[in-house]
Design a protein around this motif. Structure first.
Motif, mmCIF file in Angstrom:
data_model
loop_
_atom_site.group_PDB
_atom_site.id
_atom_site.type_symbol
_atom_site.label_atom_id
_atom_site.label_comp_id
_atom_site.label_asym_id
_atom_site.label_seq_id
_atom_site.Cartn_x
_atom_site.Cartn_y
_atom_site.Cartn_z
ATOM 1 N N HIS A 190 18.064 2.618 -2.062
ATOM 2 C CA HIS A 190 17.654 3.232 -0.797
ATOM 3 C C HIS A 190 16.714 2.371 0.055
ATOM 4 C CE1 HIS A 190 19.500 6.878 -2.304
ATOM 5 N NE2 HIS A 190 18.751 6.813 -3.403
ATOM 6 N N ILE A 191 16.323 1.233 -0.455
ATOM 7 C CA ILE A 191 15.350 0.445 0.304
ATOM 8 C C ILE A 191 15.984 -0.144 1.556
ATOM 9 C CG2 ILE A 191 14.038 -0.158 -1.756
ATOM 10 C CD1 ILE A 191 15.332 -2.951 -1.562
ATOM 11 N N THR A 192 15.146 -0.440 2.520
ATOM 12 C CA THR A 192 15.585 -1.134 3.730
ATOM 13 C C THR A 192 15.481 -2.626 3.495
ATOM 14 O OG1 THR A 192 14.790 0.668 5.127
ATOM 15 C CG2 THR A 192 15.136 -1.469 6.187
ATOM 16 N N PRO A 193 16.568 -3.381 3.713
ATOM 17 C CA PRO A 193 16.506 -4.839 3.498
ATOM 18 C C PRO A 193 15.348 -5.458 4.276
ATOM 19 C CG PRO A 193 18.768 -4.143 3.860
ATOM 20 C CD PRO A 193 17.908 -2.952 4.146
ATOM 21 N N VAL A 194 14.628 -6.349 3.618
ATOM 22 C CA VAL A 194 13.441 -6.937 4.240
ATOM 23 C C VAL A 194 13.125 -8.273 3.576
ATOM 24 C CG1 VAL A 194 11.840 -5.791 2.655
ATOM 25 C CG2 VAL A 194 11.050 -6.484 4.922
ATOM 26 N N TYR A 195 12.576 -9.188 4.359
ATOM 27 C CA TYR A 195 11.972 -10.398 3.794
ATOM 28 C C TYR A 195 10.542 -10.032 3.436
ATOM 29 C CZ TYR A 195 16.010 -13.133 5.250
ATOM 30 O OH TYR A 195 17.284 -13.637 5.394
ATOM 31 N N THR A 252 0.804 -1.227 0.000
ATOM 32 C CA THR A 252 0.000 0.000 0.000
ATOM 33 C C THR A 252 0.837 1.278 0.000
ATOM 34 O OG1 THR A 252 -0.153 -0.057 2.418
ATOM 35 C CG2 THR A 252 -1.920 -1.147 1.163
ATOM 36 N N ASN A 253 2.154 1.181 0.190
ATOM 37 C CA ASN A 253 3.000 2.388 0.204
ATOM 38 C C ASN A 253 4.241 2.197 -0.672
ATOM 39 O OD1 ASN A 253 4.237 0.483 1.859
ATOM 40 N ND2 ASN A 253 5.083 2.036 3.259
ATOM 41 N N PRO A 254 4.062 1.956 -1.976
ATOM 42 C CA PRO A 254 5.215 1.675 -2.847
ATOM 43 C C PRO A 254 6.235 2.818 -2.901
ATOM 44 C CG PRO A 254 3.226 2.066 -4.148
ATOM 45 C CD PRO A 254 2.795 1.929 -2.728
ATOM 46 N N SER A 255 5.790 4.049 -2.929
ATOM 47 C CA SER A 255 6.724 5.180 -3.013
ATOM 48 C C SER A 255 7.548 5.298 -1.740
ATOM 49 C CB SER A 255 5.968 6.487 -3.274
ATOM 50 O OG SER A 255 5.249 6.425 -4.485
ATOM 51 N N GLU A 256 6.882 5.187 -0.599
ATOM 52 C CA GLU A 256 7.596 5.274 0.684
ATOM 53 C C GLU A 256 8.566 4.102 0.846
ATOM 54 O OE1 GLU A 256 3.718 7.409 0.967
ATOM 55 O OE2 GLU A 256 4.435 5.494 0.173
ATOM 56 N N PHE A 257 8.151 2.926 0.391
ATOM 57 C CA PHE A 257 9.023 1.750 0.470
ATOM 58 C C PHE A 257 10.291 1.962 -0.355
ATOM 59 C CE2 PHE A 257 10.002 -2.492 -1.539
ATOM 60 C CZ PHE A 257 10.688 -3.001 -0.446
ATOM 61 N N ALA A 258 10.149 2.551 -1.548
ATOM 62 C CA ALA A 258 11.308 2.807 -2.407
ATOM 63 C C ALA A 258 12.269 3.804 -1.770
ATOM 64 C CB ALA A 258 10.848 3.309 -3.772
ATOM 65 N N ARG A 259 11.755 4.654 -0.871
ATOM 66 C CA ARG A 259 12.611 5.642 -0.212
ATOM 67 C C ARG A 259 13.233 5.105 1.080
ATOM 68 N NH1 ARG A 259 8.220 9.280 -1.506
ATOM 69 N NH2 ARG A 259 7.576 9.221 0.698
ATOM 70 N N VAL A 305 8.742 -1.913 -8.105
ATOM 71 C CA VAL A 305 7.390 -2.372 -7.798
ATOM 72 C C VAL A 305 6.634 -2.616 -9.095
ATOM 73 C CG1 VAL A 305 5.181 -1.650 -6.797
ATOM 74 C CG2 VAL A 305 7.307 -1.241 -5.551
ATOM 75 N N ILE A 306 5.759 -3.624 -9.086
ATOM 76 C CA ILE A 306 4.944 -3.938 -10.262
ATOM 77 C C ILE A 306 3.464 -3.930 -9.883
ATOM 78 C CG2 ILE A 306 6.704 -5.311 -11.433
ATOM 79 C CD1 ILE A 306 5.238 -7.817 -10.373
ATOM 80 N N HIS A 307 2.634 -3.737 -10.902
ATOM 81 C CA HIS A 307 1.185 -3.856 -10.769
ATOM 82 C C HIS A 307 0.753 -4.962 -11.727
ATOM 83 C CE1 HIS A 307 1.285 -0.010 -8.628
ATOM 84 N NE2 HIS A 307 2.067 0.432 -9.618
ATOM 85 N N THR A 308 0.191 -6.012 -11.187
ATOM 86 C CA THR A 308 -0.185 -7.160 -12.006
ATOM 87 C C THR A 308 -1.465 -7.768 -11.460
ATOM 88 O OG1 THR A 308 0.617 -9.241 -12.976
ATOM 89 C CG2 THR A 308 1.182 -8.813 -10.675
ATOM 90 N N THR A 309 -1.995 -8.751 -12.182
ATOM 91 C CA THR A 309 -3.210 -9.415 -11.713
ATOM 92 C C THR A 309 -2.848 -10.575 -10.790
ATOM 93 O OG1 THR A 309 -3.294 -10.992 -13.550
ATOM 94 C CG2 THR A 309 -4.364 -8.840 -13.873
ATOM 95 N N VAL A 310 -3.810 -10.978 -10.028
ATOM 96 C CA VAL A 310 -3.603 -12.115 -9.122
ATOM 97 C C VAL A 310 -3.253 -13.369 -9.922
ATOM 98 C CG1 VAL A 310 -4.781 -13.673 -7.505
ATOM 99 C CG2 VAL A 310 -5.072 -11.195 -7.304
#
Length: 490
Positions: A405-410, A77-84, A174-179
């Motif tokens: 700039h992303i924070t490492p995450v699983y 829900t926060n792709p822009s913030e995640f990229a920062r 980030v991508i936007h795709t169908t389920v």
């Protein structure tokens, strides 16, 4: 002397009565744990084996128990913030429900073994609110996989060539795709360009497979149980493999495990049951937890051992991970930093859950792997195989600017719940074939025991009365003698 004789008669009668009672009890014990019980147990063992014509065989070849695979997508829900560099935040969507059809084609019915190939197909079963065409936002896992391989293989030069020369837009974080595409056949320009350079790669990334599992083409072998009922439905070979790859020292066996729908008859609470889950390429161990009821039928609930979702030093790769994760990257082509955990990070290191936002707290009843097993037949009345898929997203330097700039995450992609639950029709059939004969035998035993007791009591009372009358009127009663002997005249 009459009183003494009567007492002797009464004691004899009582002894006779007790003898009949002992005979009745002995008959009950003999029937209960002896001939009839053994015959009944042998009948159940025979019917539980995988032999053509048996109901267990029919259900094993083509299960009619309703089986589903529910997917729950973590929508970013926060792709822009995640990229920062901020924490990723998610909204859970689902279930996206698929009806599973599982069918085995028998190749050979051997001496105590069965060789077969199996196909599994999934058909979308709408729950009303969600459809396969729903658009979701998630990490570009194809890009993550490509970068992962660029750091370890010759793919590095190809990837850089594609990024520098492609006429397509540069890949994004980030991508936007169908389920549907996310689950079954995701592709994008980056993957297609790499496929042109390396035909050994797949033009799609399959996080899930539909009607294309390897065990559809390569034979599996199981014990039928006709030689040893304790081995019923246990694997000898799966998809052409007698040993699992990627494991040292045969640390994770296929042997002694089943697919989870059927186990051997007469399950005990102190047993350890083993289930092979092909999606995770390993065998899991189940231990007894408690008793439950499924549609009125008594069952034993077995749950997964916590240690099964921890890094194993005998696994050849991917062990430098937090507690609660298992490495699944070797199952992808090309290899990708994909991991599995229990849904909502159940039994995981707390740092994994704290690194993301919007994920519900774990709940053991909702998120654990479990099997509710009817202990007499070994049939699973309710089964839940659950796993959450994550991809390890790391910060990179150089040309891959999206990851600077992303924070490492699983990063959690989705979790699935593959389950089967006994329906009313199958419950009625199980009652008719197994529990009705058992109840009939047990009822007959108690009726026979009551009859023996009645005969014993009646016979005893009649005997006592007969003895009493005999003592009173019988000829054998000692004659009276005078108490004082009179002198005779001389």
């Amino acid at each position: 002397m009459r009183r003494r004789g009567t007492a002797i008669c009464a004691c004899g009668c009582l002894s006779t009565s007790l003898l009949f009672l002992a005979l009745a009890v002995s008959t009950f014990v003999l029937v209960q744990v002896g001939i009839l019980q053994e015959t009944l147990d042998n009948y159940i063992r025979k019917e539980a084996t995988l032999k053509p014509g048996h109901e267990s065989y029919k259900q094993w070849v083509h299960p009619t128990i309703p089986m589903y695979k529910d997917f729950y997508i973590f929508n970013l829900t926060n792709p822009s913030e995640f990229a920062r560099g901020e924490k990723p935040s998610f909204k859970e969507l689902g279930p996206y429900r698929y009806r599973e059809n599982r069918k085995k084609t028998i190749l050979e019915q051997g001496d105590g073994t069965i060789t077969y190939v199996m196909s599994r197909t999934f058909h979308f079963n709408s729950t009303g609110e969600y459809t396969e065409n729903d658009t979701i936002t998630t990490i570009n896992f194809a890009y993550v996989a490509a970068i992962y391989n660029a750091n370890t293989t010759k793919l590095r030069d190809d990837l850089q060539l594609v990024i520098d020369t492609s006429v397509h837009p540069k890949p994004e974080l980030v991508i936007h795709t169908t389920v549907y595409k996310l689950l079954w056949e995701y592709t994008d320009p980056l993957i297609n360009e790499l496929y042109k350079l390396r035909k050994t790669l797949s033009p799609y990334i399959y996080l899930q497979l539909n009607n294309s599992y390897s065990d559809r083409e390569l034979p599996s072998i199981v014990h039928s149980g006709t030689k040893d009922s304790l081995k019923t439905a246990q694997f000898i070979q799966w998809a052409g493999l007698k040993e699992l790859p990627f494991w040292r020292n045969k640390a994770n066996f296929i042997h002694n495990s089943t697919e989870g729908l059927l186990f051997h008859p007469f399950i005990h609470q102190d047993e350890e049951l083993q289930v092979f889950i092909s999606d995770a390429n390993r065998t899991f161990h189940l231990h007894y937890r408690n008793k439950v009821k499924v549609r009125g039928i008594d069952a034993y609930r077995f749950r997964l051992l916590d240690s099964d979702f921890r890094p194993d030093p005998n696994y050849l790769t991917g062990n430098n991970t937090p507690i609660g994760l298992i490495y699944l990257g070797v199952l992808q082509n090309p290899e990708a930093p994909v991991y599995g955990s229990k849904p909502h990070f159940l039994d995981c290191d707390e740092s994994l859950h704290k690194a993301v936002e919007g994920i519900s707290p774990p709940n053991r009843n909702r998120d654990d792997i479990l099997a509710d097993i009817e202990p007499i037949t070994g049939s699973s009345l309710r089964l839940h195989q659950r796993i959450q898929l994550l991809i390890n997203v790391s910060q990179t330097s150089g040309h891959f600017k999206s990851f600077h700039h992303i924070t490492p995450v699983y990063f959690p992609l989705f979790y699935l719940d593959e389950y089967a639950t006994l329906d009313e029709k199958l419950a009625a059939k199980l009652n008719e074939m197994v529990f009705t004969p058992i109840k009939t035998v047990h009822t007959g035993v108690w009726v026979l025991f009551g009859l023996c007791c009645f005969i014993s009591l009646t016979t005893g009372l009649c005997t006592i009365r007969w003895c009493a009358n005999l003592c009173k009127y019988g000829d054998w009663v000692e004659e009276r003698r005078p108490l004082i002997l009179q002198k005779t005249d001389s």
